[in-house]
Motif scaffolding. Structure first.
Motif, PDB file in Angstrom:
ATOM      1  N   GLU A 158      12.708  41.849  27.551  1.00 34.14           N
ATOM      2  CA  GLU A 158      12.387  42.339  28.895  1.00 34.14           C
ATOM      3  C   GLU A 158      10.978  42.925  28.967  1.00 34.14           C
ATOM      4  OE1 GLU A 158      13.554  45.838  26.539  1.00 34.14           O
ATOM      5  OE2 GLU A 158      14.360  43.803  26.755  1.00 34.14           O
ATOM      6  N   GLN A 159      10.361  43.173  27.811  1.00 33.06           N
ATOM      7  CA  GLN A 159       9.008  43.713  27.787  1.00 33.06           C
ATOM      8  C   GLN A 159       7.943  42.618  27.857  1.00 33.06           C
ATOM      9  OE1 GLN A 159       8.437  46.481  24.536  1.00 33.06           O
ATOM     10  NE2 GLN A 159      10.442  47.445  24.849  1.00 33.06           N
ATOM     11  N   LEU A 160       8.379  41.359  27.891  1.00 39.18           N
ATOM     12  CA  LEU A 160       7.447  40.230  27.931  1.00 39.18           C
ATOM     13  C   LEU A 160       7.499  39.535  29.287  1.00 39.18           C
ATOM     14  CD1 LEU A 160       8.195  38.609  24.442  1.00 39.18           C
ATOM     15  CD2 LEU A 160       6.221  40.027  25.056  1.00 39.18           C
ATOM     16  N   ALA A 161       6.331  39.131  29.761  1.00 34.54           N
ATOM     17  CA  ALA A 161       6.270  38.314  30.979  1.00 34.54           C
ATOM     18  C   ALA A 161       6.535  36.858  30.670  1.00 34.54           C
ATOM     19  CB  ALA A 161       4.905  38.465  31.652  1.00 34.54           C
ATOM     20  N   GLY A 162       6.305  36.451  29.414  1.00 31.19           N
ATOM     21  CA  GLY A 162       6.517  35.069  29.018  1.00 31.19           C
ATOM     22  C   GLY A 162       6.422  34.927  27.515  1.00 31.19           C
ATOM     23  N   PHE A 163       6.891  33.801  27.022  1.00 26.14           N
ATOM     24  CA  PHE A 163       6.921  33.531  25.585  1.00 26.14           C
ATOM     25  C   PHE A 163       6.512  32.087  25.358  1.00 26.14           C
ATOM     26  CE2 PHE A 163       9.751  32.594  21.729  1.00 26.14           C
ATOM     27  CZ  PHE A 163       8.842  33.116  20.826  1.00 26.14           C
ATOM     28  N   VAL A 164       5.570  31.870  24.413  1.00 24.20           N
ATOM     29  CA  VAL A 164       5.103  30.515  24.098  1.00 24.20           C
ATOM     30  C   VAL A 164       5.275  30.288  22.597  1.00 24.20           C
ATOM     31  CG1 VAL A 164       3.213  28.853  24.232  1.00 24.20           C
ATOM     32  CG2 VAL A 164       3.432  30.640  25.982  1.00 24.20           C
ATOM     33  N   PRO A 165       6.436  29.804  22.155  1.00 25.21           N
ATOM     34  CA  PRO A 165       6.632  29.473  20.743  1.00 25.21           C
ATOM     35  C   PRO A 165       6.051  28.094  20.432  1.00 25.21           C
ATOM     36  CG  PRO A 165       8.664  29.101  21.953  1.00 25.21           C
ATOM     37  CD  PRO A 165       7.663  29.617  22.950  1.00 25.21           C
ATOM     38  N   ILE A 166       5.261  28.024  19.369  1.00 26.59           N
ATOM     39  CA  ILE A 166       4.639  26.764  18.958  1.00 26.59           C
ATOM     40  C   ILE A 166       5.176  26.424  17.572  1.00 26.59           C
ATOM     41  CG2 ILE A 166       2.466  25.516  18.653  1.00 26.59           C
ATOM     42  CD1 ILE A 166       1.108  27.786  20.250  1.00 26.59           C
ATOM     43  N   ALA A 167       6.305  25.719  17.540  1.00 25.39           N
ATOM     44  CA  ALA A 167       6.973  25.364  16.287  1.00 25.39           C
ATOM     45  C   ALA A 167       7.096  26.564  15.361  1.00 25.39           C
ATOM     46  CB  ALA A 167       6.221  24.229  15.593  1.00 25.39           C
ATOM     47  N   PRO A 168       7.717  27.663  15.822  1.00 26.41           N
ATOM     48  CA  PRO A 168       7.811  28.858  14.987  1.00 26.41           C
ATOM     49  C   PRO A 168       8.859  28.703  13.896  1.00 26.41           C
ATOM     50  CG  PRO A 168       9.039  29.190  17.007  1.00 26.41           C
ATOM     51  CD  PRO A 168       8.363  27.850  17.133  1.00 26.41           C
ATOM     52  N   VAL A 169       8.674  29.441  12.814  1.00 24.55           N
ATOM     53  CA  VAL A 169       9.663  29.472  11.747  1.00 24.55           C
ATOM     54  C   VAL A 169      10.740  30.498  12.100  1.00 24.55           C
ATOM     55  CG1 VAL A 169       7.910  28.858  10.048  1.00 24.55           C
ATOM     56  CG2 VAL A 169       8.485  31.267  10.410  1.00 24.55           C
ATOM     57  N   GLY A 170      11.865  30.400  11.431  1.00 28.69           N
ATOM     58  CA  GLY A 170      12.907  31.403  11.566  1.00 28.69           C
ATOM     59  C   GLY A 170      13.862  31.216  12.720  1.00 28.69           C
ATOM     60  N   THR A 171      13.786  30.104  13.435  1.00 31.07           N
ATOM     61  CA  THR A 171      14.635  29.941  14.624  1.00 31.07           C
ATOM     62  C   THR A 171      16.117  29.807  14.263  1.00 31.07           C
ATOM     63  OG1 THR A 171      14.228  27.548  14.570  1.00 31.07           O
ATOM     64  CG2 THR A 171      12.803  28.880  15.986  1.00 31.07           C
ATOM     65  N   ARG A 172      16.420  29.312  13.068  1.00 30.26           N
ATOM     66  CA  ARG A 172      17.820  29.113  12.677  1.00 30.26           C
ATOM     67  C   ARG A 172      18.519  30.411  12.276  1.00 30.26           C
ATOM     68  NH1 ARG A 172      17.704  23.573   8.955  1.00 30.26           N
ATOM     69  NH2 ARG A 172      17.377  22.102  10.670  1.00 30.26           N
ATOM     70  N   GLU A 173      17.769  31.495  12.212  1.00 29.02           N
ATOM     71  CA  GLU A 173      18.356  32.769  11.811  1.00 29.02           C
ATOM     72  C   GLU A 173      19.118  33.444  12.954  1.00 29.02           C
ATOM     73  OE1 GLU A 173      15.307  35.195  10.101  1.00 29.02           O
ATOM     74  OE2 GLU A 173      14.619  33.607   8.747  1.00 29.02           O
TER      75      GLU A 173
END
Length: 243
Positions: A158-173
């Motif tokens: 809720e503290q972010l206006a937006g999120f831009v993930p560019i093939a980030p690691v750790g998504t399966r966690e």
């Protein structure tokens, strides 16, 4: 008219047109320029750990008119990457306050034991946002920086206006249910040739309710390096939708 003359005339026309066609392309590939009244500075946040950062902003825009942007980096890069690529300058020219940081142990930021856990990394980013005075920023997170961005997103989305993930690691966690609880507008972005981490991250991140996906043609894992124009175009389009 001699038989070979039409062919020569056609060849001459092509030779005249080709430089004209290439000129705009050459200009597009040039580095972004800061507006005359923009400021660029480097600094270090206080506290433990201290964090080195680079910032660009154009004060002629009202502070509340465009969202702030916080840029993280991948394992082989630092905040210098976003300056060299022209991203900081471009965002400033568009009226955003753009800040790129060196994550702990990279660039000019010292290593820190406090970021050894997910909770510690989320707390680290929360402190950075607070100390830099960023107001509901858009968080850009390529590759390795997903270790920081994802726990922050899930704990403080809720503290972010937006999120831009560019093939980030750790998504399966994290589980699909955890992602589904996040209401942050998200641009999932990766390169077409990143058939490993890019598509793997998509499988998890597509559970975010407010997401869209952009795949950069012909680009690899560091797609913003391979196709900077396409990356900047997609990023600015996303930011424009948040205003």
């Amino acid at each position: 008219m001699p038989r070979g003359r039409p062919a020569l005339l056609a060849l001459g026309a092509v030779l005249v047109c080709v430089p004209l066609l290439l000129l705009p392309a050459a200009r597009r590939h040039g580095p972004a320029r800061l507006p005359a009244n923009a400021t660029v500075r480097a600094g270090v946040t206080p506290g433990d750990p201290a964090v080195a950062y680079r910032e660009a902003a154009a004060p002629r825009f009202p502070a509340s008119s465009r969202p702030d942007v916080l840029l993280l980096h991948g394992q082989a890069f630092t905040s210098r990457t976003w300056q060299a690529l022209g991203t900081l300058a471009l965002l400033a020219a568009e009226g955003h306050r753009a800040v790129a940081i060196d994550l702990p142990g990279y660039g000019d930021s010292p290593a820190a034991g406090s970021v050894a856990t997910q909770r510690g990394r989320a707390a680290f980013l929360q402190r950075v946002v607070r100390q830099l005075g960023l107001l509901r920023p858009v968080l850009i997170s390529p590759s390795m920086s997903g270790r920081f961005a994802l726990p922050f997103l899930l704990a403080h989305g809720e503290q972010l206006a937006g999120f831009v993930p560019i093939a980030p690691v750790g998504t399966r966690e994290y589980s699909a249910v955890q992602y589904q609880q996040v209401q942050t507008p998200t641009l999932i972005l990766y390169g077409e040739r990143d058939t490993g981490l890019g598509q793997q991250a998509l499988q998890s991140l597509q559970h975010l309710p407010k997401h869209r996906v952009v795949v950069l043609p012909g680009a690899g894992h560091a797609c913003y390096m391979d196709k900077p124009e396409d990356f900047h175009r997609a990023l600015l389009g996303f930011l424009g939708q948040l205003q």
